[in-house]
Design a protein around this motif. Structure first.
Motif, PDB file in Angstrom:
ATOM      1  N   VAL A   9      24.177  15.836  25.019  1.00  0.00           N
ATOM      2  CA  VAL A   9      23.943  16.477  26.306  1.00  0.00           C
ATOM      3  C   VAL A   9      25.238  16.375  27.108  1.00  0.00           C
ATOM      4  N   ILE A  10      25.716  17.494  27.589  1.00  0.00           N
ATOM      5  CA  ILE A  10      26.922  17.523  28.418  1.00  0.00           C
ATOM      6  C   ILE A  10      26.501  17.917  29.835  1.00  0.00           C
ATOM      7  N   ILE A  11      26.871  17.084  30.802  1.00  0.00           N
ATOM      8  CA  ILE A  11      26.632  17.396  32.206  1.00  0.00           C
ATOM      9  C   ILE A  11      27.934  17.963  32.751  1.00  0.00           C
ATOM     10  N   SER A  12      27.862  19.107  33.398  1.00  0.00           N
ATOM     11  CA  SER A  12      29.072  19.794  33.871  1.00  0.00           C
ATOM     12  C   SER A  12      29.050  19.977  35.385  1.00  0.00           C
ATOM     13  N   PRO A  13      29.364  18.909  36.125  1.00  0.00           N
ATOM     14  CA  PRO A  13      29.413  19.069  37.575  1.00  0.00           C
ATOM     15  C   PRO A  13      30.642  19.873  38.000  1.00  0.00           C
ATOM     16  N   GLU A  14      30.594  20.402  39.194  1.00  0.00           N
ATOM     17  CA  GLU A  14      31.755  21.040  39.813  1.00  0.00           C
ATOM     18  C   GLU A  14      31.960  20.351  41.152  1.00  0.00           C
ATOM     19  N   PHE A  15      32.986  19.544  41.213  1.00  0.00           N
ATOM     20  CA  PHE A  15      33.290  18.853  42.453  1.00  0.00           C
ATOM     21  C   PHE A  15      34.152  19.763  43.311  1.00  0.00           C
ATOM     22  N   THR A  16      33.640  20.152  44.462  1.00  0.00           N
ATOM     23  CA  THR A  16      34.357  21.005  45.397  1.00  0.00           C
ATOM     24  C   THR A  16      35.011  20.128  46.450  1.00  0.00           C
ATOM     25  N   TYR A  36      47.253  11.969  37.574  1.00  0.00           N
ATOM     26  CA  TYR A  36      45.941  11.794  38.193  1.00  0.00           C
ATOM     27  C   TYR A  36      45.658  12.894  39.195  1.00  0.00           C
ATOM     28  N   VAL A  37      44.358  13.102  39.427  1.00  0.00           N
ATOM     29  CA  VAL A  37      43.860  14.057  40.412  1.00  0.00           C
ATOM     30  C   VAL A  37      42.957  13.262  41.346  1.00  0.00           C
ATOM     31  N   LEU A  38      43.243  13.322  42.649  1.00  0.00           N
ATOM     32  CA  LEU A  38      42.516  12.541  43.636  1.00  0.00           C
ATOM     33  C   LEU A  38      42.042  13.485  44.740  1.00  0.00           C
ATOM     34  N   MET A  39      40.762  13.412  45.088  1.00  0.00           N
ATOM     35  CA  MET A  39      40.222  14.311  46.104  1.00  0.00           C
ATOM     36  C   MET A  39      38.950  13.748  46.721  1.00  0.00           C
ATOM     37  N   ILE A  40      38.611  14.243  47.889  1.00  0.00           N
ATOM     38  CA  ILE A  40      37.328  13.965  48.529  1.00  0.00           C
ATOM     39  C   ILE A  40      36.454  15.180  48.240  1.00  0.00           C
ATOM     40  N   ALA A  41      35.270  14.946  47.656  1.00  0.00           N
ATOM     41  CA  ALA A  41      34.497  16.091  47.180  1.00  0.00           C
ATOM     42  C   ALA A  41      33.033  15.741  46.999  1.00  0.00           C
ATOM     43  N   LYS A  42      32.260  16.783  46.701  1.00  0.00           N
ATOM     44  CA  LYS A  42      30.872  16.601  46.293  1.00  0.00           C
ATOM     45  C   LYS A  42      30.562  17.627  45.217  1.00  0.00           C
ATOM     46  N   ASN A  43      29.574  17.316  44.395  1.00  0.00           N
ATOM     47  CA  ASN A  43      29.149  18.239  43.352  1.00  0.00           C
ATOM     48  C   ASN A  43      28.412  19.400  44.004  1.00  0.00           C
ATOM     49  N   THR A  44      28.874  20.610  43.756  1.00  0.00           N
ATOM     50  CA  THR A  44      28.223  21.795  44.312  1.00  0.00           C
ATOM     51  C   THR A  44      27.599  22.666  43.226  1.00  0.00           C
ATOM     52  N   ALA A  45      27.532  22.160  42.002  1.00  0.00           N
ATOM     53  CA  ALA A  45      27.041  22.965  40.887  1.00  0.00           C
ATOM     54  C   ALA A  45      25.599  22.691  40.503  1.00  0.00           C
ATOM     55  N   GLY A  46      24.960  21.726  41.127  1.00  0.00           N
ATOM     56  CA  GLY A  46      23.615  21.394  40.683  1.00  0.00           C
ATOM     57  C   GLY A  46      23.662  20.529  39.444  1.00  0.00           C
ATOM     58  N   LEU A  47      22.662  20.632  38.598  1.00  0.00           N
ATOM     59  CA  LEU A  47      22.566  19.781  37.412  1.00  0.00           C
ATOM     60  C   LEU A  47      21.873  20.547  36.289  1.00  0.00           C
ATOM     61  N   THR A  48      22.482  20.519  35.116  1.00  0.00           N
ATOM     62  CA  THR A  48      21.863  21.075  33.924  1.00  0.00           C
ATOM     63  C   THR A  48      21.888  20.015  32.829  1.00  0.00           C
ATOM     64  N   LEU A  49      20.745  19.716  32.253  1.00  0.00           N
ATOM     65  CA  LEU A  49      20.656  18.836  31.099  1.00  0.00           C
ATOM     66  C   LEU A  49      20.212  19.712  29.937  1.00  0.00           C
ATOM     67  N   ASP A  50      21.108  19.982  29.015  1.00  0.00           N
ATOM     68  CA  ASP A  50      20.853  20.911  27.918  1.00  0.00           C
ATOM     69  C   ASP A  50      20.652  20.109  26.632  1.00  0.00           C
ATOM     70  N   PHE A  51      19.398  19.873  26.267  1.00  0.00           N
ATOM     71  CA  PHE A  51      19.076  19.088  25.080  1.00  0.00           C
ATOM     72  C   PHE A  51      19.065  20.002  23.862  1.00  0.00           C
ATOM     73  N   LYS A  52      19.928  19.696  22.898  1.00  0.00           N
ATOM     74  CA  LYS A  52      20.005  20.481  21.667  1.00  0.00           C
ATOM     75  C   LYS A  52      19.905  19.560  20.461  1.00  0.00           C
ATOM     76  N   LYS A  53      19.414  20.114  19.374  1.00  0.00           N
ATOM     77  CA  LYS A  53      19.148  19.329  18.173  1.00  0.00           C
ATOM     78  C   LYS A  53      20.386  18.605  17.641  1.00  0.00           C
ATOM     79  N   GLU A  54      21.517  19.267  17.615  1.00  0.00           N
ATOM     80  CA  GLU A  54      22.680  18.689  16.946  1.00  0.00           C
ATOM     81  C   GLU A  54      23.871  18.438  17.865  1.00  0.00           C
ATOM     82  N   ASN A  55      23.656  18.404  19.179  1.00  0.00           N
ATOM     83  CA  ASN A  55      24.758  18.183  20.105  1.00  0.00           C
ATOM     84  C   ASN A  55      24.361  17.193  21.187  1.00  0.00           C
TER      85      ASN A  55
END
Length: 181
Positions: free
Chosen positions: A154-161, A133-152
């Motif tokens: 949606v993957i949200i890719s946060p970066e918790f710093t 396990y990985v345990l930390m105190i953090a917040k998302n510092t990457a913003g938000l991207t919602l990438d809508f594609k026809k055949e995939n």
């Protein structure tokens, strides 16, 4: 002390998130609850530790000393589920309203920053070799991207710093010993 064990970790894990308002980081058991699972993982997660150093050297090159000047820990999961609570937890300026027909998330306005930090737990289960396990105190510092594609999906890719705890710890990585079957 347990015997040294070399493992090959295969597979992904689950991501848990809870508001952090105390001085003490919650236990793994307190965080690892279905109600704290933020979303389902797709494409795994990566943990990155980086540091910057400074080296002082004498003019004649016979004496030197290197010190760490900065450290950074990032946890980067890929989330393939999406709902308003997840978006609100990932974006500090999000405001959620609900009526009979829909939930709306409004994002933006630096004055709307809620300043929240979270206790984050990424938990990889392995019945044979033991969990990690990985345990930390953090917040998302990457913003938000919602990438809508026809055949995939949606993957949200946060970066918790990670934010440093009172003793300087940025992240705790636990290697749980397997239990006898």
């Amino acid at each position: 002390m347990a015997e040294k064990m070399r493992r090959i970790a295969l597979g992904s894990g689950a991501l848990y998130l809870s508001d952090f308002t105390a001085d003490t980081i919650p236990s793994v058991e307190d965080l690892k609850k279905t109600t704290n699972e933020i979303g389902k993982i797709k494409n795994g997660a990566s943990l990155e530790y980086s540091k910057e150093t400074y080296t002082a050297t004498s003019d004649d090159g016979t004496c030197s000393k290197t010190v760490i000047t900065n450290e950074k820990v990032l946890l980067k999961p890929g989330l393939c589920t999406i709902d308003s609570a997840e978006v609100a937890a990932l974006v500090s300026t999000a405001r959620v309203t609900t009526n009979e027909t829909q939930t709306t998330v409004k994002i933006g306005g630096s004055t709307n920053d809620n300043g929240k930090v979270y206790a984050i737990l990424f938990y990889h289960e392995d019945k044979k070799d033991g969990d990690i396990y990985v345990l930390m105190i953090a917040k998302n510092t990457a913003g938000l991207t919602l990438d809508f594609k026809k055949e995939n999906e949606v993957i949200i890719s946060p970066e918790f710093t990670a934010e440093a705890q009172s003793d300087g710890t940025l992240v705790e990585i636990g290697f749980v010993y397997p239990t006898a079957v």
